[in-house]
Design a protein around this motif. Structure first.
Motif, mmCIF file in Angstrom:
data_model
loop_
_atom_site.group_PDB
_atom_site.id
_atom_site.type_symbol
_atom_site.label_atom_id
_atom_site.label_comp_id
_atom_site.label_asym_id
_atom_site.label_seq_id
_atom_site.Cartn_x
_atom_site.Cartn_y
_atom_site.Cartn_z
ATOM 1 N N ALA A 246 -23.007 -15.826 14.324
ATOM 2 C CA ALA A 246 -21.631 -16.252 14.564
ATOM 3 C C ALA A 246 -21.260 -17.511 13.798
ATOM 4 O O ALA A 246 -20.134 -17.988 13.909
ATOM 5 N N ARG A 272 -20.082 -13.134 23.399
ATOM 6 C CA ARG A 272 -19.113 -12.238 22.774
ATOM 7 C C ARG A 272 -18.706 -11.164 23.785
ATOM 8 O O ARG A 272 -19.555 -10.488 24.370
ATOM 9 N N GLN A 277 -14.021 -10.623 21.209
ATOM 10 C CA GLN A 277 -13.670 -12.039 21.298
ATOM 11 C C GLN A 277 -14.937 -12.870 21.493
ATOM 12 O O GLN A 277 -15.831 -12.491 22.250
ATOM 13 N N LEU A 278 -15.004 -13.990 20.807
ATOM 14 C CA LEU A 278 -16.187 -14.856 20.848
ATOM 15 C C LEU A 278 -15.814 -16.182 21.478
ATOM 16 O O LEU A 278 -14.789 -16.780 21.138
#
Length: 338
Positions: A246, A272, A277-278
């Motif tokens: 990431a 995540r 969406q992180l």
């Protein structure tokens, strides 16, 4: 250091100047020194304007930055001397010199804290913090108050300096000695435990005997206390979560960029969601105490890697109980490194 302490060291410089008869017998020169030393002792922290115009993230990045660097050691005295020269036209050299001393002592005191400063830029971009003093030190405050009281009572400048600077110097020497002893004991503790560690920090806390510690290994961090009498105690453990997958996305966040540069012991937890969406939560463990992490932040990115939200946490974040606590047993007991 806090601005009260910096103001006190400006007054100490004024007392040093008063020991010179050529200055002490000239009221105008004494006024010039007072203004120069006082403003010089505060000038590097004029970077507070960054917060006014750039916000907290920009302030975290730039505070104690270029305003404390080697070029600033010369730039601040020059600017202050030029400004004060309008009021003291016969004392430009005096103004520059005592402003310079104020700036240098300010930077030197900041180097003794954990927050540190990039004092040696452009020679080095590294932020140096020597972990000797807390931002606010009540002993130095008390010695400063004593000096003001003695001066008000009419005690000579030489006696005021003897009564304040000598104890202050001894106090700093004791703190340096204690910190070095505790660092050695922490290393010894981990060697005896058979744990290989890399970077460690022994960080000042309230009092002289109890200090906080952070120990970093390839797999994680351990935080706790190092006590001069009671030994080493590990309170919490943090696993190093791999963020390589990431990292490219996180690098789009200004908060993450600043934290990656600033934090000495950066803990990042990445999650995540199913929709891609992180969310990343991060903290600098250097400034933690008990189960609180005052210097922390959150970053949220969408599935395409665009930043949705990023923010610094204004209040100390309480670490969630459970998975990050040290396991019961020897890990959370006091250990005597001796």
């Amino acid at each position: 250091m806090d601005n009260v302490t910096h103001a006190l060291h400006g007054l100490a410089l004024y007392a040093v100047a008063a020991t010179d008869p050529s200055i002490a017998n000239d009221p105008t020169a004494m006024s010039a020194v007072l203004w120069a030393a006082s403003l010089g002792s505060q000038a590097p922290d004029f970077d507070f304007v960054v917060r006014l115009f750039g916000g907290n993230v920009a302030y975290l990045k730039h505070h104690r930055g270029i305003t404390h660097s080697l070029p600033a050691w010369l730039l601040w005295p020059t600017c202050l001397a030029l400004a004060l020269w309008l009021f003291f036209p016969d004392h430009f050299g005096l103004l520059w010199w005592w402003s310079f001393l104020g700036v240098v002592v300010h930077v030197g005191m900041d180097l003794l804290t954990t927050y540190g400063t990039v004092a040696f830029w452009p020679i080095s971009k590294r932020r140096y913090g020597w972990d000797i003093l807390m931002i606010v030190d009540v002993v130095l405050w008390a010695l400063g108050a004593l000096g003001i009281f003695l001066w008000w009572q009419g005690v000579s400048p030489e006696q005021v300096l003897l009564a304040t600077l000598v104890p202050a110097g001894l106090y700093l020497l004791v703190r340096v000695t204690v910190q070095l002893m505790l660092r050695r004991r922490v290393r010894q503790f981990y060697r005896q435990s058979g744990i290989e560690i890399g970077r460690i920090s022994v960080i000042p806390f309230l009092g002289l005997f109890r200090w906080n510690l952070v120990a970093e290994s390839e797999t994680g961090y351990e935080t706790g206390t190092a006590h001069l009498r009671k030994g080493i105690a590990i309170h919490r453990k943090y696993a190093k979560n791999k963020v390589d997958a990431a990292r490219e996305e996180l690098e789009r966040s200004q908060v993450y960029q600043v934290f990656s540069w600033f934090a000495r012991h950066l803990f990042v937890e990445v999650k995540r969601a199913e929709d891609g969406q992180l969310r990343a939560e991060m903290a600098d463990l250097t400034f933690g105490f008990q189960d609180r992490l005052p210097l922390s932040a959150q970053v949220t990115l969408d599935a395409e890697g665009s930043v949705i939200e990023e923010r610094l946490m204004r209040k100390p974040v309480k670490v969630r109980a459970g998975k990050q606590k040290a396991q019961n047993g020897s890990a959370n007991k006091n250990h005597d490194a001796n």
